[in-house]
Write an enzyme that holds these catalytic residues in place. Structure first.
Site, PDB file in Angstrom:
ATOM      1  N   CYS A 104      -2.466 -18.409  21.300  1.00  0.00           N
ATOM      2  CA  CYS A 104      -2.627 -17.144  22.029  1.00  0.00           C
ATOM      3  C   CYS A 104      -1.577 -16.152  21.571  1.00  0.00           C
ATOM      4  O   CYS A 104      -0.437 -16.508  21.273  1.00  0.00           O
ATOM      5  CB  CYS A 104      -2.448 -17.368  23.524  1.00  0.00           C
ATOM      6  SG  CYS A 104      -3.792 -18.274  24.238  1.00  0.00           S
ATOM      7  N   ASP A 153       2.057  -6.793  -4.045  1.00  0.00           N
ATOM      8  CA  ASP A 153       1.242  -6.742  -2.831  1.00  0.00           C
ATOM      9  C   ASP A 153       1.822  -7.853  -1.941  1.00  0.00           C
ATOM     10  O   ASP A 153       2.076  -8.964  -2.419  1.00  0.00           O
ATOM     11  CB  ASP A 153      -0.214  -7.057  -3.210  1.00  0.00           C
ATOM     12  CG  ASP A 153      -1.145  -6.961  -2.016  1.00  0.00           C
ATOM     13  OD1 ASP A 153      -2.032  -6.100  -2.067  1.00  0.00           O
ATOM     14  OD2 ASP A 153      -0.997  -7.748  -1.062  1.00  0.00           O
ATOM     15  N   THR A 156       1.845  -4.481   4.603  1.00  0.00           N
ATOM     16  CA  THR A 156       1.746  -4.896   6.011  1.00  0.00           C
ATOM     17  C   THR A 156       1.309  -6.354   6.183  1.00  0.00           C
ATOM     18  O   THR A 156       1.603  -6.966   7.206  1.00  0.00           O
ATOM     19  CB  THR A 156       0.740  -3.993   6.767  1.00  0.00           C
ATOM     20  OG1 THR A 156      -0.512  -4.021   6.072  1.00  0.00           O
ATOM     21  CG2 THR A 156       1.237  -2.576   6.885  1.00  0.00           C
ATOM     22  N   ASP A 157       0.607  -6.904   5.172  1.00  0.00           N
ATOM     23  CA  ASP A 157      -0.002  -8.230   5.369  1.00  0.00           C
ATOM     24  C   ASP A 157       0.999  -9.304   5.789  1.00  0.00           C
ATOM     25  O   ASP A 157       0.708 -10.118   6.658  1.00  0.00           O
ATOM     26  CB  ASP A 157      -0.730  -8.677   4.094  1.00  0.00           C
ATOM     27  CG  ASP A 157      -2.029  -7.896   3.890  1.00  0.00           C
ATOM     28  OD1 ASP A 157      -2.443  -7.186   4.828  1.00  0.00           O
ATOM     29  OD2 ASP A 157      -2.616  -7.988   2.793  1.00  0.00           O
ATOM     30  N   THR A 174       0.814  -1.221   0.000  1.00  0.00           N
ATOM     31  CA  THR A 174       0.000   0.000   0.000  1.00  0.00           C
ATOM     32  C   THR A 174       0.844   1.267   0.000  1.00  0.00           C
ATOM     33  O   THR A 174       0.480   2.271  -0.610  1.00  0.00           O
ATOM     34  CB  THR A 174      -0.893   0.000   1.269  1.00  0.00           C
ATOM     35  OG1 THR A 174      -1.772  -1.103   1.169  1.00  0.00           O
ATOM     36  CG2 THR A 174      -1.718   1.259   1.393  1.00  0.00           C
ATOM     37  N   SER A 229       0.700  -9.856   0.015  1.00  0.00           N
ATOM     38  CA  SER A 229       0.017 -11.143   0.137  1.00  0.00           C
ATOM     39  C   SER A 229       0.505 -12.127  -0.925  1.00  0.00           C
ATOM     40  O   SER A 229       0.214 -13.322  -0.842  1.00  0.00           O
ATOM     41  CB  SER A 229      -1.506 -10.981   0.106  1.00  0.00           C
ATOM     42  OG  SER A 229      -1.877  -9.882  -0.650  1.00  0.00           O
TER      43      SER A 229
HETATM   44  N1  ASP Z   1      -2.335  -5.947   0.902  1.00  0.00           N
HETATM   45  C1  ASP Z   1      -1.357  -4.937   1.212  1.00  0.00           C
HETATM   46  C2  ASP Z   1      -0.002  -5.615   1.322  1.00  0.00           C
HETATM   47  O1  ASP Z   1       0.283  -6.257   2.288  1.00  0.00           O
HETATM   48  C3  ASP Z   1      -1.687  -4.226   2.462  1.00  0.00           C
HETATM   49  C4  ASP Z   1      -0.638  -3.236   2.903  1.00  0.00           C
HETATM   50  O2  ASP Z   1       0.216  -2.821   2.159  1.00  0.00           O
HETATM   51  O3  ASP Z   1      -0.680  -2.833   4.046  1.00  0.00           O
HETATM   52  O4  ASP Z   1       0.791  -5.488   0.417  1.00  0.00           O
END
Ligand code: ASP
Length: 332
Positions: A269, A57, A89-90, A13, A59
């Site tokens: 957990c 991305d 972030t993923d 992102t 993911s």
């Molecule tokens: N789907 C995005 C990724 O992980 C989300 C992000 O960038 O935060 O590349």
């Protein structure tokens, strides 16, 4: 003396901008990322940038890309004082964990960062994350692979993504933050165990790994099928490392461990640790040869196993190393 920092763009992102034509988010040209943040021009810091071959991305992240990132760092290691890696972030916690294992003898900062809102959108969190990450990457006292996100610096192989909505997307449930950022950057006095080995980069990973997440009602045939599918298996167990008190499961695990499977028990957990022998209900693991992964995150356990299984180690050594603290990923 000017500090030289290498910015490595992998996608996510953070590098997105709204297309004027379609209103859709599209990846921007990496050079525009620098010009989009004039605050980055600092006479004391020289920032150069590089990108992985195909920014993605996160993911779509893969062990091949982790090796590509590790090789980029290896090639430029002597030229730069620190590294900032822009990443979605993923799967950032997986990548930071993987890089921490691939690189041995690190004595410079490697800071992963990203954002919840694209850089080209008005309320973006990307600018602060990036500007502060660069400042942290100039601190030669940090010799760790870290994640910087929303005012907190974390050890990368201790983090998990916990939020899709808030700016505070990450947590480090079992290890204190390395720095908190407000008006000043306050580094915590945690002393990192100095890795005396000389710098080297390992360039392979095994993906012969599977995860079983226990849930009430999980079918025995599901457990068997997953164990059959890979050599290394991470079991996400309940609470402090517990499983159903089942002779059937115990015998499947025992047979698998006898047949050269490497099975690691970590807790579902977020906080705390899998412990051997605490409850009667952890006996299915204790009696069958399953290795206790203590307080490792699933992300750290998966990437550590990928790393160890790609080395020239026998199973006994892999199991021993899984319980050892290699890069600050597990509490003693
Ligand atoms: N789907 C995005 C990724 O992980 C989300 C992000 O960038 O935060 O590349």
């Amino acid at each position: 003396m000017k500090k030289n920092i290498l910015l490595i763009y992998t996608g996510g992102t953070i590098g997105m901008i709204k297309s004027h034509k379609s209103d859709r988010l599209l990846p921007i040209n990496f050079d525009n990322l620098i010009s989009a943040i004039p605050e980055l021009s600092n006479p004391e810091i020289n920032i150069e940038n590089q990108s992985i071959t195909n920014p993605i991305d996160s993911s779509s992240m893969s062990p091949q890309v982790w090796i590509e990132i590790a090789k980029l760092i290896k090639l430029s290691y002597n030229k730069y004082e620190g590294f900032v890696i822009l990443h979605g972030t993923d799967t950032m916690a997986y990548t930071a964990s993987a890089i921490s294992f691939l690189i041995q003898g690190l004595n410079k900062p490697i800071i992963f960062t990203g954002s919840q809102i694209p850089i080209g959108v008005r309320r973006t969190d990307a600018k602060e994350n990036l500007i502060t990450s660069i400042e942290i990457a100039c601190n030669s006292k940090i010799c760790d692979v870290c994640i910087y996100f929303e005012d907190q610096l974390y050890r990368g192989n201790r983090t998990v993504k916990v939020n899709t909505e808030h700016f505070e997307a990450f947590k480090s449930p079992n290890f204190p933050t390395l720095a908190k950022v407000g008006v000043n950057i306050k580094y915590s006095p945690i002393k990192k165990k100095v890795d005396k080995k000389s710098f080297s980069v390992h360039e392979s990973l095994s993906n012969d790994i599977a995860i079983i997440k226990l849930f009430p009602g999980i079918k025995i045939s599901t457990i068997e099928a997953i164990i059959d599918s890979a050599k290394g298996i991470i079991i996400e167990s309940y609470g402090a490392g517990n499983a159903p008190n089942s002779n059937k499961i115990e015998s499947i695990l025992r047979k698998a461990c006898k047949n050269d499977k490497i099975i690691i028990n970590v807790s579902q957990c977020l906080q705390g640790s899998a412990i051997t022998n605490k409850y009667e209900s952890s006996k299915v693991f204790n009696n069958s040869g399953v290795v206790c992964g203590k307080d490792m995150t699933t992300e750290a356990a998966v990437t550590k196993l990928m790393f160890l299984m790609s080395k020239d180690y026998n199973d006994k050594k892999i199991k021993k190393q899984m319980q050892k603290n290699l890069r600050g990923e597990i509490s003693n």
